[in-house]
Scaffold this active site. Structure first.
Site, PDB file in Angstrom:
ATOM      1  CG  ASN A  62      35.706  37.465  40.097  1.00  0.00           C
ATOM      2  OD1 ASN A  62      35.598  36.813  40.706  1.00  0.00           O
ATOM      3  ND2 ASN A  62      35.455  38.869  40.597  1.00  0.00           N
ATOM      4  CD  GLU A  64      37.712  42.057  42.607  1.00  0.00           C
ATOM      5  OE1 GLU A  64      37.894  42.890  43.653  1.00  0.00           O
ATOM      6  OE2 GLU A  64      36.575  42.065  42.025  1.00  0.00           O
ATOM      7  CG  ASN A  65      46.803  43.042  42.307  1.00  0.00           C
ATOM      8  OD1 ASN A  65      47.216  44.096  42.554  1.00  0.00           O
ATOM      9  ND2 ASN A  65      47.395  42.078  42.298  1.00  0.00           N
ATOM     10  CB  ALA A  66      46.040  46.046  46.261  1.00  0.00           C
ATOM     11  CE1 TYR A  68      41.187  48.452  44.592  1.00  0.00           C
ATOM     12  CE2 TYR A  68      39.668  49.948  43.444  1.00  0.00           C
ATOM     13  CZ  TYR A  68      40.270  49.361  44.861  1.00  0.00           C
ATOM     14  OH  TYR A  68      39.698  49.608  46.119  1.00  0.00           O
ATOM     15  CB  CYS A  73      36.790  38.662  33.869  1.00  0.00           C
ATOM     16  SG  CYS A  73      36.471  40.509  33.833  1.00  0.00           S
ATOM     17  CD  GLU A  75      33.285  36.067  32.223  1.00  0.00           C
ATOM     18  OE1 GLU A  75      34.177  36.544  33.106  1.00  0.00           O
ATOM     19  OE2 GLU A  75      32.217  36.560  32.117  1.00  0.00           O
ATOM     20  CB  CYS A 112      33.386  42.673  31.105  1.00  0.00           C
ATOM     21  SG  CYS A 112      34.841  42.389  30.885  1.00  0.00           S
ATOM     22  CB  CYS A 115      35.165  38.437  29.220  1.00  0.00           C
ATOM     23  SG  CYS A 115      36.026  38.453  30.667  1.00  0.00           S
TER      24      CYS A 115
HETATM   25  N1  THU Z   1      33.860  40.300  36.200  1.00  0.00           N
HETATM   26  C1  THU Z   1      34.114  38.831  35.948  1.00  0.00           C
HETATM   27  O1  THU Z   1      34.662  38.130  36.396  1.00  0.00           O
HETATM   28  N2  THU Z   1      33.350  38.751  34.719  1.00  0.00           N
HETATM   29  C2  THU Z   1      32.633  39.653  33.943  1.00  0.00           C
HETATM   30  O2  THU Z   1      32.456  39.333  32.849  1.00  0.00           O
HETATM   31  C3  THU Z   1      32.080  40.674  34.623  1.00  0.00           C
HETATM   32  C4  THU Z   1      32.881  41.266  35.732  1.00  0.00           C
HETATM   33  C5  THU Z   1      34.768  40.530  37.509  1.00  0.00           C
HETATM   34  C6  THU Z   1      35.775  41.537  37.537  1.00  0.00           C
HETATM   35  C7  THU Z   1      35.653  42.178  38.801  1.00  0.00           C
HETATM   36  O3  THU Z   1      36.715  41.306  39.576  1.00  0.00           O
HETATM   37  C8  THU Z   1      34.225  41.970  39.234  1.00  0.00           C
HETATM   38  O4  THU Z   1      33.706  41.163  38.570  1.00  0.00           O
HETATM   39  C9  THU Z   1      33.567  43.399  39.220  1.00  0.00           C
HETATM   40  O5  THU Z   1      33.423  43.920  38.183  1.00  0.00           O
END
Ligand code: THU
Length: 161
Positions: A62, A64-66, A68, A73, A75, A112, A115
């Site tokens: 995963n 992320e970014n400032a 949000y 993810c 996947e 999620c 994904c």
């Molecule tokens: N996240 C994933 O990388 N995969 C998932 O299927 C669930 C969530 C990440 C997204 C975010 O960076 C962090 O987990 C918290 O949600």
């Protein structure tokens, strides 16, 4: 009116030690990959590793970014990477693991909703199932034989016809 029911069965293992060697190796790779997650906001680090039909391993983490919602993810990083680097090569299995800096990481975490939708599309494209191996840093491991099982009544290309 009729009632319909949906559901699926999946395999539950008490720990990684119960897996066959290939599946255990893939899950270990996903655990190693999550070290490259960039999750300074959620502190929830996710790693995914795929084995492709040509034997190549592809990772995703995963990012992320400032801002949000810009974050992506593990996947979907993996799926985009695999199909860009190895177009037309099917994904056989994806192992997904995570490390929660604020909690415990002793049970499987499922992909999620976005994904799940993405996995279903890639599975449809490649005309063969994508197996999923889900496990935390320790504890039970789930094996799901087909990613689309996670998205009952899902929307797909056939709905656009
Ligand atoms: N996240 C994933 O990388 N995969 C998932 O299927 C669930 C969530 C990440 C997204 C975010 O960076 C962090 O987990 C918290 O949600």
């Amino acid at each position: 009116m009729t009632q319909q029911q949906t559901g699926f069965s999946f395999e539950v293992y008490d720990s990684i030690t119960e897996l066959n060697d290939a599946d255990a190796q893939l899950l270990i790779k996903a655990k190693e990959a999550l070290k490259h997650a960039y999750a300074p906001y959620s502190h929830f680090n996710v790693g995914a590793t795929a084995i492709l039909q040509n034997g190549v391993f592809v990772n995703g983490t995963n990012q992320e970014n400032a801002s949000y919602p810009v974050g992506i993810c593990a996947e979907r990083v993996l799926l985009s990477s695999a199909s860009s680097q190895f177009p037309g090569v099917a994904i056989e299995t994806i192992a997904i693991s995570y490390y929660n800096e604020n909690g415990i990481s002793n049970k499987p975490a499922s992909p999620c909703g976005i994904c799940r939708q993405t996995l279903a599309e890639y599975e449809e494209r490649q005309h063969q199932p994508i197996r999923l191996i889900l496990g935390g840093l320790e504890g039970k491991v789930y094996i799901i034989s087909k990613a689309a099982e996670l998205l009952p009544l899902g929307f797909s290309s056939s709905d656009l016809k």
